[in-house]
Design a protein around this motif. Structure first.
Motif, PDB file in Angstrom:
ATOM      1  N   ALA A 120      -5.884  -0.204  -2.512  1.00  0.00           N
ATOM      2  CA  ALA A 120      -6.106   0.303  -1.321  1.00  0.00           C
ATOM      3  C   ALA A 120      -4.960  -0.004  -0.113  1.00  0.00           C
ATOM      4  O   ALA A 120      -5.186   0.307   0.842  1.00  0.00           O
ATOM      5  N   ILE A 121      -4.349  -1.059  -0.154  1.00  0.00           N
ATOM      6  CA  ILE A 121      -3.565  -1.703   0.853  1.00  0.00           C
ATOM      7  C   ILE A 121      -2.309  -0.851   0.733  1.00  0.00           C
ATOM      8  O   ILE A 121      -1.213  -1.252   1.503  1.00  0.00           O
ATOM      9  N   GLN A 122      -2.173   0.037  -0.101  1.00  0.00           N
ATOM     10  CA  GLN A 122      -0.642   0.769  -0.216  1.00  0.00           C
ATOM     11  C   GLN A 122      -0.239   1.314   1.209  1.00  0.00           C
ATOM     12  O   GLN A 122       0.649   1.493   1.826  1.00  0.00           O
ATOM     13  N   TRP A 123      -1.392   2.248   1.788  1.00  0.00           N
ATOM     14  CA  TRP A 123      -1.241   2.760   3.077  1.00  0.00           C
ATOM     15  C   TRP A 123      -0.781   1.508   4.223  1.00  0.00           C
ATOM     16  O   TRP A 123      -0.132   2.175   5.289  1.00  0.00           O
ATOM     17  N   VAL A 124      -1.605   0.459   3.975  1.00  0.00           N
ATOM     18  CA  VAL A 124      -1.185  -0.521   5.017  1.00  0.00           C
ATOM     19  C   VAL A 124       0.134  -1.027   4.764  1.00  0.00           C
ATOM     20  O   VAL A 124       0.674  -1.029   5.985  1.00  0.00           O
ATOM     21  N   LEU A 125       0.670  -0.940   3.694  1.00  0.00           N
ATOM     22  CA  LEU A 125       1.990  -1.538   3.325  1.00  0.00           C
ATOM     23  C   LEU A 125       2.950  -0.498   3.947  1.00  0.00           C
ATOM     24  O   LEU A 125       4.209  -0.897   4.541  1.00  0.00           O
ATOM     25  N   VAL A 126       2.557   0.946   3.960  1.00  0.00           N
ATOM     26  CA  VAL A 126       3.542   2.009   4.462  1.00  0.00           C
ATOM     27  C   VAL A 126       3.566   1.519   6.116  1.00  0.00           C
ATOM     28  O   VAL A 126       4.556   1.763   6.552  1.00  0.00           O
ATOM     29  N   LEU A 127       2.454   1.700   6.305  1.00  0.00           N
ATOM     30  CA  LEU A 127       2.312   1.181   7.923  1.00  0.00           C
ATOM     31  C   LEU A 127       3.368   0.204   8.391  1.00  0.00           C
ATOM     32  O   LEU A 127       3.960   0.188   9.467  1.00  0.00           O
ATOM     33  N   THR A 128       2.916  -1.090   7.627  1.00  0.00           N
ATOM     34  CA  THR A 128       3.799  -2.208   7.955  1.00  0.00           C
ATOM     35  C   THR A 128       5.456  -1.866   8.103  1.00  0.00           C
ATOM     36  O   THR A 128       6.113  -2.451   8.429  1.00  0.00           O
ATOM     37  N   LEU A 129       5.476  -1.163   6.832  1.00  0.00           N
ATOM     38  CA  LEU A 129       7.200  -0.759   6.513  1.00  0.00           C
ATOM     39  C   LEU A 129       7.870  -0.272   7.591  1.00  0.00           C
ATOM     40  O   LEU A 129       8.895  -0.276   8.280  1.00  0.00           O
TER      41      LEU A 129
END
Length: 687
Positions: free
Chosen positions: A392-401
């Motif tokens: 579920a945190i994949q999009w949070v990681l994308v936002l962080t990147l």
């Protein structure tokens, strides 16, 4: 009449202390003795009742042991039938027409499981000695003696098989006898290599041609083929026992022990770790082989265990390549080809890095510890929650990147290129190294985001640099990390709830199966005529019998009143179509069998009360499945609709009856309702 104490003085002293006369004291003593005697009688009565209960328990044990005896006998017959079917399967696989061996019947043990197990153990021990012999040349004489002992055993095995099977051992269907020809070839090669060659070279002293020596040395290759006997036993053996919980527990313990030995192997140098590693590898190869045999091609497409199946396969394959294949090539070159030990080995050419890569890949053996987690439900549930939360945190990681990438461009432009300084020459060297390019700025900002502020000490000399640092910390630490934490927490909570509901559903299903088994055994006990239904008399007997009542209350978690009400609800009239009653146990609510029919039966004198009803215990058991489920809106609407139809039919029937009564009294000439109806007459008139 009671004898007083021998010492008159002590007796008088006791009387004087009690303030009683001797006669009163004697009466009190007699009352006390009577009270004690009554208590003893009560104890004896309790003991008698306990003895009676023990005898009743013994009678019940004898009764139920007698009832269990036919079931146990049937179970033994089924097991014997299973063994016969397995033997027939083996015979059909081995030959189209099974012929009893012509040898003496006293040698049937030759084809028995025990003798076969001993032969397989001998082959395994022989292969182990063959592998260990080159590694331990100091025990050459001991291994030499062991080789002769194994060869003598193979000769004995082949001899007793020939005595029992005689000509059928080597003559018959090719798919059957080729194993025996292979055994004969292996034994003959061993005899020529270990005994005949020893006599020619060492015993006679005669000159022997070099080509003959090479031929005899080549015969040693057939010794390696002895492992085919183990493969034969594996292919023809019954491996169903590996699915048992005991084997799963054994594999879990093996994985845990292997993990302990892996840590000890890294911390303590010892040559003996190799033997433990080979032992664990044998167990893993056996487990993987059994899985592949039982699952077949489905092993490679099982979506539920696809990842672990492939991971297990590659880990075991890497271990086999590193610990068995490469040493096996070296052993073949030494024993068969006569290569020196220093020159023996596999020349990988362009793939010289492959063995090292395989050893590195074996590090993933530690992932087998996840299988231990599956044994402990709370840990396994937590692992599932973590895995699903990470998805579920994949999009949070994308936002962080994206944020870090944009920040890297911004910091490289302002800091790395010196825009916050008076001139580019004023940029400190350390700042240029850490923020001079976008990749360096990206990595530096990632370190700052995780609390490493050593990267920005030089920037604090500028006021703009301080503002940049504050803005980035607010954006990264306060915003992004807060979002990441909330997303992970929410998903773990949601996933944990889903997993717990799934576990509860499985537990309810398992509990329902246990309750069904207990109830079916109980109902078969009281259903004397085996009709599949219980009459009111049988149900009353069940509720009155203390043992049966306790059993059904434990199985259903219901009280006596609940059971009586449930019987009243589920009981139906005896029907010529039992399936209809089972299909619609609440038929008195339906339109087909409602209270109207009961009125008609009452009118015609054919009414049957609850004592004449029966309850199909399949309907009772099915009711338990839905008993714990909440009623949804659809079910409530169905019930309201049935009640409404029932009310309408009662109203119509009442109107018909009332019309019939009015017609009857009008025809009789009175025109008035009789006074015998009492207070109900005005209400009926008004209606």
């Amino acid at each position: 009449g009671r004898a007083r104490p021998s010492n008159p003085y002590s007796y008088g002293l006791l009387v004087e202390r009690a303030g009683q006369t001797p006669e009163q004291a004697e009466l009190a003593a007699e009352d006390k003795e009577k009270a004690v005697q009554e208590l003893r009688d009560q104890v004896a009565e309790v003991d008698r009742k306990a003895q009676m209960m023990m005898e009743e328990l013994q009678d019940l044990d004898r009764l139920y042991s007698g009832r269990k005896r036919p079931v146990l006998s049937q179970l033994d017959d089924i097991r014997a039938q299973r063994e016969e079917l397995l033997q027939e399967i083996e015979m059909r696989q081995s030959s189209d027409e099974h012929v009893d061996p012509p040898g003496p019947k006293c040698m049937t043990w030759v084809d028995g499981a025990c003798f076969g197990a001993v032969c397989n153990l001998a082959v395994a021990a022989n292969l182990t000695c063959m592998i260990l012999a080159p590694r331990h040349p100091e025990f050459r004489s001991e291994f030499h003696i062991a080789d002769h002992a194994f060869l003598a055993w193979y000769c004995f095995e082949l001899s007793v098989k020939f005595m029992y099977h005689q000509r059928t051992l080597f003559l018959g269907k090719l798919t059957v006898v080729w194993w025996n020809w292979l055994d004969l070839l292996i034994v003959l090669s061993g005899v020529l290599d270990q005994w005949v060659m020893h006599l020619l070279v060492g015993g006679s002293g005669l000159p022997v041609n070099t080509s003959v020596l090479r031929t005899f040395r080549f015969l040693r290759l057939f010794r390696i083929l002895r492992f085919l006997k183990l493969i034969r036993a594996f292919l023809h053996g019954d491996m169903e026992w590996v699915r048992s919980p005991c084997f799963e527990l054994f594999m879990s313990a093996t994985i845990a022990l292997n993990a302990v030995f892996m840590s000890m192997e890294l911390d303590h140098e010892w040559s003996g770790w190799t033997y433990f590693e080979n032992t664990f590898l044998v167990i893993y190869v056996f487990e993987l082989s059994v899985k592949m045999k039982s699952s077949g091609c489905y092993f490679w497409v099982d979506m539920e265990n696809l990842t672990w199946n492939y991971l297990d396969f590659f880990i075991v394959s890497a271990g086999v390549f590193d610990m068995w294949f490469l040493p096996g090539i070296r052993l073949f070159q030494i024993e068969v080809l006569g290569t020196n030990e220093d020159d023996a080995g596999l020349d990988m050419g362009n793939f010289s890095e492959l063995p090292a890569l395989m050893r590195i890949f074996r590090i993933f053996r530690i992932l087998r510890l996840v299988r231990l987690v599956k044994v402990i439900p709370p840990l396994y549930r937590l692992l599932l929650c973590v895995v699903k939360a990470m998805r579920a945190i994949q999009w949070v990681l994308v936002l962080t990147l994206i944020m870090l990438y944009g920040g890297a461009i911004f910091w490289t432009t302002l800091v790395g290129k010196g825009l916050i300084y008076k001139s580019p020459e004023d940029v400190p060297l350390e700042v240029k190294e850490r923020f001079g390019t976008v990749p360096e700025s990206l990595f530096s900002l990632f370190r700052i985001m995780n609390g490493d502020t050593d990267e920005v000490h030089q920037i604090f000399q500028s006021e703009i640099g301080k503002l940049l640092f504050v803005g980035f910390m607010v954006l990264s630490n306060w915003a992004i990390l807060a979002i990441l934490t909330s997303v992970v927490s929410d998903n773990m909570i949601a996933t944990s709830k889903i997993v717990m509901e799934e576990d509860q559903r499985r537990e309810r299903a398992a509990e329902y199966e246990r309750r069904v088994a207990r109830l079916q055994a109980l109902f078969r006990e009281i259903d004397r005529d085996s009709s599949g239904a219980i009459s009111y008399k049988e149900w009353s007997h069940l509720l009155k019998d203390q043992g049966l009542f306790m059993e059904i209350t434990e199985a259903t978690s219901m009280t006596r009143r609940d059971l009586e009400e449930l019987f009243a609800c589920l009981a139906v009239e005896p029907s010529s179509d039992p399936q209809r009653s089972q299909r619609n146990p609440l038929s008195y609510f339906s339109e087909e069998a409602s209270g109207i029919e009961a009125m008609e039966r009452t009118k015609t004198g054919r009414h049957q009360n609850v004592e004449e009803r029966i309850m199909y215990y399949d309907a009772f058991i099915e009711h338990l499945r839905d008993d714990s489920l909440p009623a949804d809106k659809r079910e409530v609407l169905k019930m309201m609709s049935r009640l409404q139809r029932l009310e309408d039919r009662i109203e119509r029937r009442f109107d018909d009856m009332w019309s019939a009564m009015r017609t009857h009294f009008n025809l009789s000439g009175g025109g008035r309702l009789p006074a015998s109806l009492g207070a109900a007459a005005p209400a009926l008139e008004n209606r």
